[in-house]
Design a protein around this motif. Structure first.
Motif, PDB file in Angstrom:
ATOM      1  N   THR A   1       5.658   2.823  -2.318  1.00 39.91           N
ATOM      2  CA  THR A   1       4.727   1.907  -1.667  1.00 39.91           C
ATOM      3  C   THR A   1       5.532   1.060  -0.693  1.00 39.91           C
TER       4      THR A   1
ATOM      5  N   ALA B   1       3.004   4.223   0.959  1.00 37.66           N
ATOM      6  CA  ALA B   1       3.969   4.253   2.061  1.00 37.66           C
ATOM      7  C   ALA B   1       3.596   5.269   3.145  1.00 37.66           C
ATOM      8  N   GLY B   2       2.812   6.262   2.814  1.00 40.81           N
ATOM      9  CA  GLY B   2       2.422   7.275   3.793  1.00 40.81           C
ATOM     10  C   GLY B   2       2.199   8.607   3.117  1.00 40.81           C
TER      11      GLY B   2
ATOM     12  N   ALA C   1       4.669  -1.426  12.066  1.00 43.25           N
ATOM     13  CA  ALA C   1       4.208  -0.546  10.992  1.00 43.25           C
ATOM     14  C   ALA C   1       5.291   0.462  10.658  1.00 43.25           C
TER      15      ALA C   1
ATOM     16  N   ALA D   1       4.802   9.952   0.426  1.00 43.72           N
ATOM     17  CA  ALA D   1       5.208   8.888  -0.496  1.00 43.72           C
ATOM     18  C   ALA D   1       5.692   9.382  -1.857  1.00 43.72           C
TER      19      ALA D   1
ATOM     20  N   GLN E   1       8.902   4.544  12.296  1.00 43.32           N
ATOM     21  CA  GLN E   1       8.881   3.117  12.624  1.00 43.32           C
ATOM     22  C   GLN E   1       8.149   2.984  13.959  1.00 43.32           C
ATOM     23  N   TYR E   2       7.110   2.156  13.989  1.00 41.34           N
ATOM     24  CA  TYR E   2       6.286   1.984  15.180  1.00 41.34           C
ATOM     25  C   TYR E   2       6.743   0.773  15.986  1.00 41.34           C
TER      26      TYR E   2
ATOM     27  N   TRP F   1       9.160  -4.543   6.258  1.00 39.73           N
ATOM     28  CA  TRP F   1       8.560  -3.632   5.282  1.00 39.73           C
ATOM     29  C   TRP F   1       9.588  -3.267   4.219  1.00 39.73           C
TER      30      TRP F   1
ATOM     31  N   HIS G   1       0.829  -1.210   0.000  1.00 39.56           N
ATOM     32  CA  HIS G   1       0.000   0.000   0.000  1.00 39.56           C
ATOM     33  C   HIS G   1       0.860   1.255   0.000  1.00 39.56           C
TER      34      HIS G   1
ATOM     35  N   THR H   1      -1.082   1.616  13.867  1.00 40.40           N
ATOM     36  CA  THR H   1      -0.448   2.895  14.195  1.00 40.40           C
ATOM     37  C   THR H   1      -1.268   3.682  15.222  1.00 40.40           C
TER      38      THR H   1
ATOM     39  N   ARG I   1       5.573   4.221   8.200  1.00 35.71           N
ATOM     40  CA  ARG I   1       4.878   5.201   7.373  1.00 35.71           C
ATOM     41  C   ARG I   1       5.873   6.257   6.906  1.00 35.71           C
TER      42      ARG I   1
ATOM     43  N   VAL J   1      10.967   8.023   7.434  1.00 35.13           N
ATOM     44  CA  VAL J   1       9.817   7.213   7.836  1.00 35.13           C
ATOM     45  C   VAL J   1       9.678   7.191   9.349  1.00 35.13           C
TER      46      VAL J   1
END
Length: 148
Positions: free
Chosen positions: A37, A23-24, A82, A27, A97-98, A57, A21, A111, A84, A95
């Motif tokens: 993506t 990337a955020g 996750a 993106a 990172q969660y 990811w 999907h 998230t 994003r 990005v």
């Protein structure tokens, strides 16, 4: 986002499936020609904490005008529940990172605020390991005592 590229990124369009999907919010590549993506390798549903934390990811690209797969810089794989994209700084994709809380509800948002224990901001560059740009200190649990 507008244009044909957005339509190509829906979870069930053009064979992308549920694992790939947008990337955020950040993106779009700096030149606006491609959209990053992210593809999930790992547990998709009914994950325990360990499976959720070991997700991998991978960044890939689609043409912003047509949605067709497009070659782009190979960025390092990021591990975590996750990831994003926030945006680009030159050739670096920035990005979030969660890191998940230990106890996850049966229905969770990867998230979500109550599901997230910690976040780090990483810089991803081709040919390099992820660079930690921001690693904020952890939060202490709220105090249960009151002072008068």
């Amino acid at each position: 986002m507008t244009g044909n590229g957005c339509a190509a990124l829906g979870p069930h369009r053009r064979g992308r499936g549920l694992r790939r999907h947008l990337a955020g919010a950040g993106a779009y590549t700096p030149d606006g020609r491609a959209i990053a993506t992210i593809t999930l390798d790992g547990c998709l549903a009914d994950c325990d904490h360990q499976q959720f934390s070991r997700r991998r990811w991978t960044v890939s690209y689609v043409d912003a005008a047509t949605g067709a797969d497009l070659a782009g810089p190979a960025l390092p794989v990021v591990t975590g529940p996750a990831v994003r994209a926030l945006g680009w700084s030159g050739s670096t994709l920035v990005v979030v990172q969660y890191e998940a809380e230990t106890d996850l509800p049966s229905f969770f948002d990867e998230t979500g605020a109550t599901e997230t224990r910690h976040v780090r901001v990483l810089g991803l560059q081709s040919g390099a390991e992820p660079q930690v740009l921001l690693d904020p200190p952890g939060m202490s649990p709220p105090s249960t005592s009151r002072s008068s």
